[in-house]
Structures are given as structure tokens and as C-alpha cells.
Enzyme design. Structure first.
Site, PDB file in Angstrom:
ATOM      1  N   HIS A 135       1.838   4.443  -2.845  1.00  0.00           N
ATOM      2  CA  HIS A 135       2.008   5.938  -2.460  1.00  0.00           C
ATOM      3  C   HIS A 135       3.411   6.400  -3.124  1.00  0.00           C
ATOM      4  CE1 HIS A 135      -1.861   6.753  -0.444  1.00  0.00           C
ATOM      5  NE2 HIS A 135      -1.702   5.869   0.325  1.00  0.00           N
ATOM      6  N   GLU A 188      -4.737   7.854  -3.129  1.00  0.00           N
ATOM      7  CA  GLU A 188      -5.266   6.818  -2.665  1.00  0.00           C
ATOM      8  C   GLU A 188      -5.377   5.745  -3.648  1.00  0.00           C
ATOM      9  OE1 GLU A 188      -4.820   6.781   0.387  1.00  0.00           O
ATOM     10  OE2 GLU A 188      -5.456   4.606   0.975  1.00  0.00           O
ATOM     11  N   HIS A 242       0.628  -1.141   0.139  1.00  0.00           N
ATOM     12  CA  HIS A 242       0.138   0.072   0.067  1.00  0.00           C
ATOM     13  C   HIS A 242       0.871   1.153   0.196  1.00  0.00           C
ATOM     14  CE1 HIS A 242      -3.693   2.230   1.381  1.00  0.00           C
ATOM     15  NE2 HIS A 242      -2.764   3.014   1.586  1.00  0.00           N
ATOM     16  N   GLU A 243       1.634   1.445   0.964  1.00  0.00           N
ATOM     17  CA  GLU A 243       2.776   2.567   1.043  1.00  0.00           C
ATOM     18  C   GLU A 243       3.568   2.667  -0.216  1.00  0.00           C
ATOM     19  OE1 GLU A 243       1.654   4.523   3.029  1.00  0.00           O
ATOM     20  OE2 GLU A 243       0.411   3.101   4.487  1.00  0.00           O
TER      21      GLU A 243
END
Ligand code: ZN
Length: 499
Positions: free
Chosen positions: A267, A293, A263-264
Site C-alpha cells: 500500500h 488492495e 502487505h502495508e
């Protein structure tokens, strides 16, 4: 006018340097700082925040921007974008009087402490006066910032520029019934996959090294970033060549830390992907939280929770956890990653129920801002919506309306970004699959180069030259809608649960 744009770039560079220094302090606070450092760090952060604000809102900057606005037609395209984006931020930053900003910050820090205690004791009434104070200040803020329609729109603008409560009602009105129906049909099936294989110790060193390998495969540049550990995973950047991600390792489950890293990592790829020539300007940023997101959720959920992904990575995991993966098939991991089960806590929610958590918060926030709901009535309204959307009972406020920190931070208008991220991600991947027909065979080989290149060109390198809905429209040929996400969910989970 080149002299004026050079001066503007130099002044902005200073502001961004101070903001980067702030980001380093905040990153360090989460990752390294010993507990006794907290008080001094709070002061350092407050001083630098005020300095950054003062530098940015200085009247010289305002004058420069006015001159450049008047000459906009004569400017090269990049400079024109830079001037209009800087003007937008400048006007918003100068709309609130300093005394009000200080008051809001002070109330917010009191509310945060009250919320922490109230959550521990599961006592909403103890937090309620603080929240009433904050909502009152946020209404004043909305008036000062200006809005059309709902006062909620003034707050939403900070996170999802150009989006309105009215538009969100339409989008969420389409999402909610179909997601609720999907979840009900899955519940009725009753059968859940066997995850007994997960119940063993997963050495931290193996988890850590595995997550680094996945990040490297995704295209994360470790010469321009690093991963560390923190209690709440996050991403921050000090420059496009220095992007930091964090994750949290769970010793009994190797999939949670990995999901956090992916997830990170999503980003971070965005942050490493801005244009070199936009460095030290406001253009090297995402136009909204929702589009940011969309990147993290695409990598974490659509890619990282896909069958092809695990066809490759089960073999990789075997190398990091010798013996532990014996007899575990890609299909078993895929199923374990995609269990649908209505639960009380948003951050633990699966892909099918997640948006429902967001929608209920959005509905309550709009009612609070419009005066249709009193703060004291939040628990009752919350519990009724959880019953309605998820068919479960809320046993206490700690697991209900006190679970998120957002309201204590006065971050009303933030939640919709999470749901919009899901929608944008699904719409983007639909277009990507058409343009890269071999996408899933690449994923099944642990190769993500073509996907990343597409995202670079259509999303990352745009920076703030377009708003989020425009990025989605230009990349996919259609305005953002709920349909691709609903189609994705219904197909994936219909197959998983044999609906
Ligand atoms: Zn995120």
C-alpha cells in the site's frame, strides 16, 4: 482560466491539509495515544472532519468548478482531470444533507458499541436492532446518492467506482465454483506440511529489524515514511513524502508480522509513488480500494508467499534469528506460508479460501439492501453459506456473522474490494512476467527495482486519471477478469498439494 485553476488548487490544498491533519490524529490514536485521550481525540476528529467537509463543499468551490467545467476544452490535460475528479467528489459530497450525515454518524457510533458488546457475548440479537437501523439509513442514502439497477450499486460506488452488483455477480459466479473445487481437492488430499520448526520463540527485536530490511528491499523510502506498531496493521499518508505503515508482532510466529509489513508496504509504495506534481491535489490518490488492495496483495501473496522470495530470505532470516533457522529450508518456509485450510475467520483465511469469505458477505449485503433478506435472518443465512462454500460449521455468531467491524461502521459495499484486489494483482503480474522475463530471478536475489518501476509507471503514477478497470486494461491489454487469478491459484496450489 489559469487563474481559476490556481484558485481551485489553493482551495483544494487547504482541504487536503485539514484532511492530512486528521490523518495524523487518527494515526496517533492507533499508535501512540494513551487510553484517557480517547474522548478528547474523538471531539478533535469530529471538529476537523466537519471543517474539511465545510471547506470542500463551500459554494465558492461549486461556482469555481462550474466555471471550469464550462471551459474544460481549453484546459491542459492535468487540469481537466483535476476538475472532473473534483467535480465528481463535490457532487457526491453535496448530495447528502448535513442532518442526514450527522444522524448516520451518530447511529454508526452507537452500532459500533453495540457490535463490540454483542461480539464479546456472541449474541447477534443484541446487535440486530442497530443493524436494522443502519440498513434503513443506508437505503435512504442509496436513494439520495442515486443508482441504476440494485440500490447496492450506490454504496459500492464509494469503494469501487463504476463497478456494479450485476458485474460482480458475473465475476464471482466464475470464481466461487472453481475456488470451492480447488479447496475440496486439497482437503481430500489431507496431507499438510510439517511446521514443527515454527514452534519456538522469535525475539521481537529480530522480527522488527527483519521486517525493516524487507521493506527497504521492496523500495520503501524511510526518508519519506516510517513503520510503527499497532493492534491492527494499516497504512496512512499525510503527503507522498510522509507515508506511515504499522505492523503487529506475534512472539510465537515470525511470519504474521512480516506478512503485515509486506502487505502495508505494498500500500505504502503506491502512496509514495504518486506524481510529485499531483501533490496537494485529489489526483494523488487511488481511484478505488480494489486497485489499492491489488498492490498490497501482490507484494504480500504473489511475491512474499513465493518460492523464489524464500530462496533469498531464509538466508536473511538466519542472520536475524541465530540458530533458530538451522536446518530450515526455503521450501519448508514456502510451504508453511501457503497452508490451505478452510477456517471461520476471514482475516486468517489463506489465498484459496479468502475470496469465498468475501463472496458470501457480498451476497448477503446485496440481499439486505434489496430487501430479500431480513437482518434477523443473517445468522442462519451466514451459517448456511459457510457450510456450502467451506464445508465447516459455525459454532457461534462471534466466529460467524459478528466477526467483522464493517457493518457496524455502515461500510456496506466494501468487501468486494478485497476480492477485486486479488484479481487485479494476478492479472497485473501476468503482464509483468511477460515484460520482465527475469522477474522471478530478481525476486530470488531480493531485488525488486524493475517490478517497482513497472508498477510506478502503469499503476502508481496514474493517480486518479483513470478508473481501476481502465488501469488494469491499459496495463495488461485486457479488461479485468477472474481467469488470471484462478490460473495462478490452480497452478500454485496444484503444485504445492500435488493435485
Ligand atoms: Zn490492505
Amino acid at each position: 482560466m489559469t487563474e481559476a485553476t490556481d484558485t481551485l488548487r489553493a482551495k483544494l490544498g487547504e482541504v487536503l491539509d485539514v484532511r492530512a491533519a486528521l490523518a495524523v490524529l487518527e494515526w496517533d490514536q492507533e499508535v501512540n495515544m494513551p487510553p484517557k485521550g480517547a474522548e478528547a481525540r474523538g471531539e478533535q476528529i469530529a471538529t476537523l472532519s466537519a471543517l474539511a467537509h465545510r471547506l470542500f463543499t463551500h459554494e465558492d468551490v461549486g461556482r469555481l468548478l462550474e466555471d471550469l467545467r464550462a471551459a474544460a476544452d481549453t484546459l491542459p490535460e492535468d487540469d481537466r482531470s483535476l476538475v472532473s475528479e473534483t467535480l465528481y467528489d463535490y457532487e457526491r459530497a453535496t448530495r447528502l444533507p448535513e442532518a442526514f450525515v450527522q444522524k448516520l454518524a451518530a447511529e454508526r457510533s452507537k452500532a459500533f458499541n453495540a457490535w463490540r458488546k454483542a461480539r464479546e457475548e456472541s449474541d447477534f440479537a443484541a446487535f440486530s436492532p442497530n443493524l436494522e437501523g443502519l440498513i434503513d439509513l443506508l437505503r435512504q442514502k442509496a436513494d439520495m446518492m442515486g443508482y441504476e439497477g440494485s440500490p447496492y450499486n450506490a454504496l459500492l460506488e464509494e469503494f469501487e467506482r463504476g463497478m456494479t452488483a450485476e458485474q460482480l455477480r458475473v465475476i464471482f459466479g466464475e470464481l466461487a465454483p472453481r475456488q470451492r473445487d480447488l479447496v475440496r481437492r486439497i482437503q481430500e488430499k489431507g496431507a499438510q506440511p510439517n511446521i514443527a520448526w515454527l514452534d519456538r520463540a522469535w525475539p521481537e527485536a529480530g522480527q522488527w529489524d527483519f521486517s525493516l530490511e524487507v521493506l527497504r528491499d521492496m523500495g520503501f523510502d524511510f526518508e519519506a515514511g516510517r513503520q510503527d506498531k499497532s493492534p491492527h496493521p494499516f497504512t496512512t499518508n499525510f503527503d507522498i513524502h510522509d507515508v506511515r505503515v504499522t505492523t503487529r508482532i506475534a512472539p510465537r510466529n515470525p511470519l504474521t508480522g512480516l506478512s503485515g509489513s509486506i502487505h502495508e508496504g505494498g500500500h505504502a509504495l503506491y502512496e509514495q509513488g504518486f506524481l510529485e506534481r499531483d501533490r496537494r491535489t485529489l489526483l494523488a490518490a487511488a481511484p478505488s480500494l480494489g486497485i489499492h488492495e491489488s498492490q498490497s496483495r501482490m507484494w504480500e501473496n504473489i511475491i512474499g508467499r513465493s518460492r523464489p522470495f524464500w530462496e533469498h530470505y531464509v538466508g536473511v532470516m538466519q542472520a536475524y534469528f541465530p540458530g533458530a533457522m538451522d536446518g530450515v529450508s526455503p521450501e519448508q518456509v514456502y510451504r508453511a506460508m501457503n497452508i490451505v485450510k478452510p477456517s471461520l475467520i476471514r482475516v486468517d483465511a489463506d489465498e484459496c479460501t479468502y475470496n469465498l469469505h468475501v463472496i458470501l458477505r457480498f451476497e448477503l449485503e446485496v440481499d439486505l439492501m434489496e430487501g430479500a433478506l431480513a437482518v434477523a435472518d443473517i445468522p442462519e443465512a451466514w451459517n448456511a453459506k459457510i457450510r456450502d462454500y467451506l464445508d465447516i460449521e459455525v459454532p457461534n455468531d462471534a466466529q460467524g456473522c459478528l466477526q467483522d467491524v464493517h457493518w457496524a461502521h455502515a461500510a456496506v459495499g466494501y468487501f468486494p474490494s478485497y476480492a477485486l484486489g486479488n484479481l487485479y494483482a494476478a492479472q497485473l503480474i501476468e503482464a509483468i512476467q511477460k515484460e520482465i522475463p527475469e522477474l522471478w530471478s530478481h525476486v530470488a536475489a531480493g531485488k525488486f527495482g524493475a517490478l517497482l518501476e513497472w508498477l510506478r509507471v502503469h499503476v502508481h503514477q496514474v493517480g486518479r486519471r483513470k478508473l481501476a478497470p481502465e488501469i488494469v486494461r491499459d496495463a495488461t491489454g485486457a479488461a479485468p477478469t477472474a481467469e488470471p487469478y484462478l490460473g495462478y491459484l490452480e497452478q500454485k496450489f496444484g503444485d504445492l498439494y500435488s493435485l
